[in-house]
Scaffold this active site. Structure first.
Site, PDB file in Angstrom:
ATOM      1  N   PHE A  45     -14.360  57.169  23.649  1.00 15.15           N
ATOM      2  CA  PHE A  45     -13.763  56.630  22.421  1.00 15.15           C
ATOM      3  C   PHE A  45     -14.854  56.597  21.358  1.00 15.15           C
ATOM      4  CE2 PHE A  45     -11.227  53.025  20.354  1.00 15.15           C
ATOM      5  CZ  PHE A  45     -10.118  53.828  20.069  1.00 15.15           C
ATOM      6  N   LYS A  54     -17.170  70.740  26.668  1.00 15.93           N
ATOM      7  CA  LYS A  54     -17.443  72.100  27.155  1.00 15.93           C
ATOM      8  C   LYS A  54     -17.916  72.118  28.602  1.00 15.93           C
ATOM      9  CE  LYS A  54     -19.956  71.988  23.378  1.00 15.93           C
ATOM     10  NZ  LYS A  54     -19.238  71.169  22.402  1.00 15.93           N
ATOM     11  N   GLU A  62      -8.823  73.504  23.933  1.00 12.82           N
ATOM     12  CA  GLU A  62      -8.944  74.305  22.702  1.00 12.82           C
ATOM     13  C   GLU A  62     -10.140  73.904  21.850  1.00 12.82           C
ATOM     14  OE1 GLU A  62      -8.887  77.095  21.034  1.00 12.82           O
ATOM     15  OE2 GLU A  62      -6.773  77.193  21.547  1.00 12.82           O
ATOM     16  N   VAL A 108     -14.590  75.125  21.646  1.00 17.09           N
ATOM     17  CA  VAL A 108     -15.310  76.141  20.858  1.00 17.09           C
ATOM     18  C   VAL A 108     -14.618  76.259  19.502  1.00 17.09           C
ATOM     19  CG1 VAL A 108     -16.035  78.556  20.740  1.00 17.09           C
ATOM     20  CG2 VAL A 108     -15.935  77.406  22.954  1.00 17.09           C
ATOM     21  N   GLY A 138     -24.402  63.080   9.807  1.00 16.83           N
ATOM     22  CA  GLY A 138     -23.701  62.854  11.073  1.00 16.83           C
ATOM     23  C   GLY A 138     -23.360  64.124  11.837  1.00 16.83           C
ATOM     24  N   GLU A 176     -27.342  65.237  16.284  1.00 17.83           N
ATOM     25  CA  GLU A 176     -27.667  64.015  17.034  1.00 17.83           C
ATOM     26  C   GLU A 176     -29.049  63.514  16.617  1.00 17.83           C
ATOM     27  OE1 GLU A 176     -25.699  62.855  19.677  1.00 17.83           O
ATOM     28  OE2 GLU A 176     -24.239  64.349  19.032  1.00 17.83           O
ATOM     29  N   ASP A 191     -26.253  74.170  22.608  1.00 23.27           N
ATOM     30  CA  ASP A 191     -24.839  74.035  22.221  1.00 23.27           C
ATOM     31  C   ASP A 191     -24.221  75.423  22.039  1.00 23.27           C
ATOM     32  OD1 ASP A 191     -22.488  72.417  20.990  1.00 23.27           O
ATOM     33  OD2 ASP A 191     -22.972  73.912  19.455  1.00 23.27           O
ATOM     34  N   LYS A 195     -21.240  77.268  24.485  1.00 24.10           N
ATOM     35  CA  LYS A 195     -20.007  77.820  23.890  1.00 24.10           C
ATOM     36  C   LYS A 195     -19.834  79.289  24.293  1.00 24.10           C
ATOM     37  CE  LYS A 195     -19.704  74.645  20.021  1.00 24.10           C
ATOM     38  NZ  LYS A 195     -20.251  74.297  18.718  1.00 24.10           N
ATOM     39  N   GLY A 200     -15.132  69.402  11.313  1.00 29.36           N
ATOM     40  CA  GLY A 200     -15.601  68.019  11.460  1.00 29.36           C
ATOM     41  C   GLY A 200     -14.799  67.378  12.567  1.00 29.36           C
TER      42      GLY A 200
HETATM   43  N1  LIG Z   1     -18.480  65.573  17.448  1.00 29.88           N
HETATM   44  C1  LIG Z   1     -17.950  66.789  17.264  1.00 29.88           C
HETATM   45  O1  LIG Z   1     -17.805  67.257  16.128  1.00 29.88           O
HETATM   46  C2  LIG Z   1     -17.487  67.599  18.454  1.00 29.88           C
HETATM   47  C3  LIG Z   1     -16.944  68.877  18.244  1.00 29.88           C
HETATM   48  C4  LIG Z   1     -16.454  69.601  19.357  1.00 29.88           C
HETATM   49  C5  LIG Z   1     -16.555  69.067  20.620  1.00 29.88           C
HETATM   50  N2  LIG Z   1     -17.127  67.823  20.801  1.00 29.88           N
HETATM   51  C6  LIG Z   1     -17.214  67.281  22.154  1.00 29.88           C
HETATM   52  O2  LIG Z   1     -16.397  66.119  22.229  1.00 29.88           O
HETATM   53  C7  LIG Z   1     -16.962  65.199  23.178  1.00 29.88           C
HETATM   54  C8  LIG Z   1     -17.101  63.834  22.512  1.00 29.88           C
HETATM   55  O3  LIG Z   1     -17.967  63.945  21.395  1.00 29.88           O
HETATM   56  P1  LIG Z   1     -18.234  62.687  20.436  1.00 29.88           P
HETATM   57  O4  LIG Z   1     -18.888  63.232  19.225  1.00 29.88           O
HETATM   58  O5  LIG Z   1     -17.013  61.879  20.318  1.00 29.88           O
HETATM   59  O6  LIG Z   1     -19.311  61.882  21.310  1.00 29.88           O
HETATM   60  P2  LIG Z   1     -19.719  60.341  21.135  1.00 29.88           P
HETATM   61  O7  LIG Z   1     -19.450  59.896  19.739  1.00 29.88           O
HETATM   62  O8  LIG Z   1     -21.087  60.234  21.702  1.00 29.88           O
HETATM   63  O9  LIG Z   1     -18.676  59.553  22.088  1.00 29.88           O
HETATM   64  C9  LIG Z   1     -18.719  59.660  23.468  1.00 29.88           C
HETATM   65  C10 LIG Z   1     -17.805  58.611  24.063  1.00 29.88           C
HETATM   66  O10 LIG Z   1     -17.831  58.724  25.482  1.00 29.88           O
HETATM   67  C11 LIG Z   1     -18.156  57.446  26.056  1.00 29.88           C
HETATM   68  N3  LIG Z   1     -18.806  57.683  27.347  1.00 29.88           N
HETATM   69  C12 LIG Z   1     -20.051  58.151  27.590  1.00 29.88           C
HETATM   70  N4  LIG Z   1     -20.246  58.288  28.915  1.00 29.88           N
HETATM   71  C13 LIG Z   1     -19.104  57.863  29.510  1.00 29.88           C
HETATM   72  C14 LIG Z   1     -18.695  57.708  30.862  1.00 29.88           C
HETATM   73  N5  LIG Z   1     -19.492  58.046  31.860  1.00 29.88           N
HETATM   74  N6  LIG Z   1     -17.475  57.217  31.101  1.00 29.88           N
HETATM   75  C15 LIG Z   1     -16.647  56.852  30.100  1.00 29.88           C
HETATM   76  N7  LIG Z   1     -16.961  56.984  28.795  1.00 29.88           N
HETATM   77  C16 LIG Z   1     -18.180  57.490  28.512  1.00 29.88           C
HETATM   78  C17 LIG Z   1     -19.012  56.770  25.025  1.00 29.88           C
HETATM   79  O11 LIG Z   1     -19.030  55.368  25.232  1.00 29.88           O
HETATM   80  P3  LIG Z   1     -20.112  54.449  24.448  1.00 29.88           P
HETATM   81  O12 LIG Z   1     -19.952  54.693  22.976  1.00 29.88           O
HETATM   82  O13 LIG Z   1     -19.731  53.061  24.826  1.00 29.88           O
HETATM   83  O14 LIG Z   1     -21.449  54.882  24.924  1.00 29.88           O
HETATM   84  C18 LIG Z   1     -18.227  57.167  23.765  1.00 29.88           C
HETATM   85  O15 LIG Z   1     -17.076  56.358  23.639  1.00 29.88           O
HETATM   86  C19 LIG Z   1     -18.296  65.801  23.626  1.00 29.88           C
HETATM   87  O16 LIG Z   1     -18.140  66.436  24.861  1.00 29.88           O
HETATM   88  C20 LIG Z   1     -18.611  66.806  22.525  1.00 29.88           C
HETATM   89  O17 LIG Z   1     -19.405  67.883  22.990  1.00 29.88           O
HETATM   90  C21 LIG Z   1     -17.574  67.088  19.748  1.00 29.88           C
END
Ligand SMILES: NC(=O)c1ccc[n+]([C@@H]2O[C@H](COP(=O)([O-])OP(=O)(O)OC[C@H]3O[C@@H](n4cnc5c(N)ncnc54)[C@H](OP(=O)(O)O)[C@@H]3O)[C@@H](O)[C@H]2O)c1
Length: 344
Positions: free
Chosen positions: A13, A129, A153, A156, A210, A213, A224, A228, A325
């Site tokens: 979340f 991924k 989907e 990538v 943002g 990281e 990354d 992909k 985004g």
């Molecule tokens: N951000 C992008 O633009 C983007 C684009 C494409 C794909 N993705 C993919 O989407 C996924 C999520 O990205 P995000 O940006 O949302 O990451 P994020 O902001 O770091 O959020 C990750 C979430 O997962 C939770 N979490 C971590 N380890 C966990 C576990 N073992 N069990 C349960 N929950 C867990 C975290 O909890 P806490 O916050 O409490 O630590 C947080 O709620 C990733 O795999 C990323 O590669 C992201």
């Protein structure tokens, strides 16, 4: 129109999980009126912000407020939950959205999350991924046995249709090669360096908005992009492939002087992702390349990404996604959800 109600659970979340929760809410009327789909969020799990299950439905706005103010979701739960796997087992959801952080080296714990959910009879939609690269063939087998769907989907190029395009609209087409710019952060860094930023300033800028990281290594060292590439090969070329098998070079050695000299010569540096069939094997690379204006990659600015597929019958086919985004990633998950529940 057939009506269907689904209990959905959100594992992860963060940026994406929360954006998805908002998008589901924003699209609730169109889901209901155009597709006959209604849903309730019956579980939300995080690592450090607690976990909640309520079979009657969780108030998503309250959950968003709790997490965004650094509080725990535990108070919304009907009972204590001990781990993410316990969360999946006890949620009895119909659909799991798995959006935990990606692990480039093993795919865990997302791989276990997806496997457990499919084995428990849930559909799974993920932007992660890791589960695709380290488990696609196994997870597809489990999904088939259980008559469920595993969709990804957004892994990538976010919400741009790639996997669904090949699956639904390009039957019997062979993918021979592809080339693209698949990492938004490095493309924006290189674009900023062309305008005078040092490498360090450009990295800092992508962190401030943002996109990157706190530790930008996964982007600037090419991990990354490599994962992909591995996901595209694994699924679209039907060949298991890991990021470690991709020859990988990042952009750390590209200096501002090199970028400016290239610009004077009418060229640009791009972190180019490519893969090609060579007989029975596949070769794949991620590396900075100098591209000239005659290349489609030259024109990809800022955080925009592109992929050009080379196929046996249709020749070259490109997809460009401008300035993605979290909302575009959330859209890919929403599209997967609709497709999964209307064609179960
Ligand atoms: N951000 C992008 O633009 C983007 C684009 C494409 C794909 N993705 C993919 O989407 C996924 C999520 O990205 P995000 O940006 O949302 O990451 P994020 O902001 O770091 O959020 C990750 C979430 O997962 C939770 N979490 C971590 N380890 C966990 C576990 N073992 N069990 C349960 N929950 C867990 C975290 O909890 P806490 O916050 O409490 O630590 C947080 O709620 C990733 O795999 C990323 O590669 C992201």
């Amino acid at each position: 129109m057939r009506k269907s109600h689904h209990s959905v659970i959100l594992l992860g979340f963060g940026n994406i999980g929360r954006e998805l929760a908002r998008l589901l809410d924003r699209k609730a009327s169109i889901l209901k009126d155009s597709y006959g789909i209604t849903y309730s969020v019956t579980g939300i799990a995080t690592a450090r912000h607690g976990m909640a299950i309520d079979p009657e439905g969780i108030d998503v706005q309250t959950a968003l407020t709790l997490v965004e103010t650094g509080k725990s979701l535990d108070e919304l739960s009907r009972f204590p939950i001990h781990s993410s796997l316990d969360f999946i087992h006890r949620s009895r959801g119909d659909v799991l959205f798995e959006n935990s952080p990606v692990n480039h080296l093993t795919g865990q714990p997302a791989l276990d999350h997806v496997r457990t959910a499919l084995e428990s009879g849930m559909h799974v939609c993920t932007a992660n991924k890791g589960a695709v690269v380290y488990g696609y063939h196994e997870l597809r087998r489990i999904a088939n046995v259980k008559n469920r769907k595993f969709r990804f989907e957004s892994t990538v190029m976010d919400g741009a249709p790639i996997f669904s395009l090949f699956r639904e609209n390009l039957p019997a087409l062979q993918l021979d090669a592809f080339k693209g710019v698949l990492n938004s952060t490095t493309n924006l860094i290189l674009t900023r360096m062309e305008s005078g930023d040092s490498f360090e300033d450009a990295v800092r800028f992508t962190q401030e908005i943002g996109l990157a990281e706190t530790d930008p290594a996964a982007d600037v060292d090419g991990w990354d992009a490599a994962i992909k590439v591995a996901a595209l090969i694994t699924v679209l070329m039907d060949t298991p492939f890991t990021p470690q098998q991709v020859q990988r070079k990042g952009i750390r050695k590209i200096s501002q002087e090199m970028v400016c000299k290239a610009k004077e010569d009418g060229k640009r540096y791009k972190l180019v992702c490519s893969a090609k069939r060579l007989g029975e094997s596949i070769s794949a690379q991620v590396a900075p390349e100098l591209v000239s204006a005659s290349s489609v990659l030259y024109h990809v600015e800022g955080s925009t990404s592109i992929v050009e597929f080379e196929t046996d019958v249709l020749g070259k086919l490109s997809i460009v996604e401008t300035d993605p985004g979290p909302s575009t990633t959330a859209y890919g998950l929403l599209a997967d959800f609709i497709n999964v529940v209307i064609h179960p």
